[in-house]
Scaffold this active site. Sequence first.
Site, PDB file in Angstrom:
ATOM      1  N   LYS A  50     -56.969  23.515  72.962  1.00 57.52           N
ATOM      2  CA  LYS A  50     -56.270  25.063  72.733  1.00 57.52           C
ATOM      3  C   LYS A  50     -54.735  24.606  72.772  1.00 57.52           C
ATOM      4  CE  LYS A  50     -58.319  27.094  76.071  1.00 57.52           C
ATOM      5  NZ  LYS A  50     -59.164  28.215  76.736  1.00 57.52           N
ATOM      6  N   TYR A 273     -26.298  33.203  90.025  1.00 62.37           N
ATOM      7  CA  TYR A 273     -26.028  34.910  89.837  1.00 62.37           C
ATOM      8  C   TYR A 273     -26.179  35.690  90.976  1.00 62.37           C
ATOM      9  CZ  TYR A 273     -26.118  33.455  84.990  1.00 62.37           C
ATOM     10  OH  TYR A 273     -25.872  32.931  83.733  1.00 62.37           O
ATOM     11  N   MET A 321     -31.154  29.430  82.161  1.00 65.48           N
ATOM     12  CA  MET A 321     -31.598  28.985  81.175  1.00 65.48           C
ATOM     13  C   MET A 321     -31.769  27.600  80.798  1.00 65.48           C
ATOM     14  SD  MET A 321     -30.317  30.442  77.332  1.00 65.48           S
ATOM     15  CE  MET A 321     -31.085  32.056  77.759  1.00 65.48           C
TER      16      MET A 321
END
Length: 377
Positions: A50, A273, A321
Amino acid sequence: MSHSAIASTGTRVMARVDPAAITHNLQQVRRRIGKSGAATDSPRIWATLKADAYGHGIRHVVPALADADGLAVAQLADVAPCRDAGWRGPILIHGGLQDIIDVTQLDQPDLHLVITHAQQLDWLEARPLHCPPPWIWLRYIGDMGYFGLGYDAYQKAYARCVPWLARGDIAGIGHLQHFASADTPTGIAAAEARFRALTAQLPGPRSTSNSATILCHPEHMSATDWVRPGRLLYGISPLPDRDGSSLGLRPAMSLHARLTAVQTVAAGTPLGYHGAFVAPVTMRVGVVNCGYSHGYPSHPPIGVPVLVNGRLARGLGQVTMDFLLVDLGDHPDATIGTPVVLWGTPELPAEHVAAICGGIAPELLAGLTGRVPIYAS
Ligand SMILES: *Cc1c(COP(=O)(O)O)cnc(C)c1O
């Protein structure tokens, strides 16, 4: 994969797949499910592929599984990559037909379709005439509770398939179930008893047993004709307190990156951040070129382990990111370009990193994004 191809990846993030580990893990599964490994009464193996082989890439994994008895994929679209990779044997499609349009893909040999609801049988009747007869595996809903046929629906579906089998419209009828709690003390007993009662009078092979069932319920192996290991093949333990290596398995995929910057920051410096991490002392901090866009968890706790040049270091919990931060306090030699491993080696199992991040290892493996090239070596 040649060395030049690996070298040409430069400083990019990459995943490394070890096909020999997969072959080894398949042998380990054989050993567990059979007395001698070659015993004819041992269950056969649907190797579960899968999610593009749990993120490893079907094309990398299939050649390593030549000794499997069949492959199991999620959807019909996954059959072609298996054939392209050289697989000539049977393929089980867990999702069966997901739409009537899928019947246009039934014009190929050796398909085993899992049936989870009666409408799939309607669609099957509408398939083009020239399709070779597929196998049908009726899936009992069992203790998963949401995917499969209930007790009565199962019997109705079976009765509907019997004349098809007699006419040669289908090649066989099998019985399938998937245990919800194979890794817990509750175990498989109740679900297995219901499945046994349901199928006792029905001819045809039975398929049960994911990785946890194989590990935790060896006594069940004589009651199944086909097992369906996934995780074990990739060297991943399904048990919360074990890693694959402790079960004699070898991790088949690891995630690699590099230090792309190194900073010395003064005590009290906020990092990331909202200054989510504040340097408690003057410290060397490494920036690793791997972030959540590659599939690394976005909110690991402070202290999540990574390997810098093969030695453990603390992640600082800051993942953006494209980057994540590590503490280089114990790594004075680390510099720009130093290799970093995020998970997938015996020293840093994916199970361990996943658990620390509140998830499970298949999530890390299958969660790698298209931004991560995979190399088999
Ligand atoms: C995913 C899956 C498996 C394999 O599960 P593992 O825990 O990875 O061994 C087996 N059967 C079915 C129906 C599945 O969906």
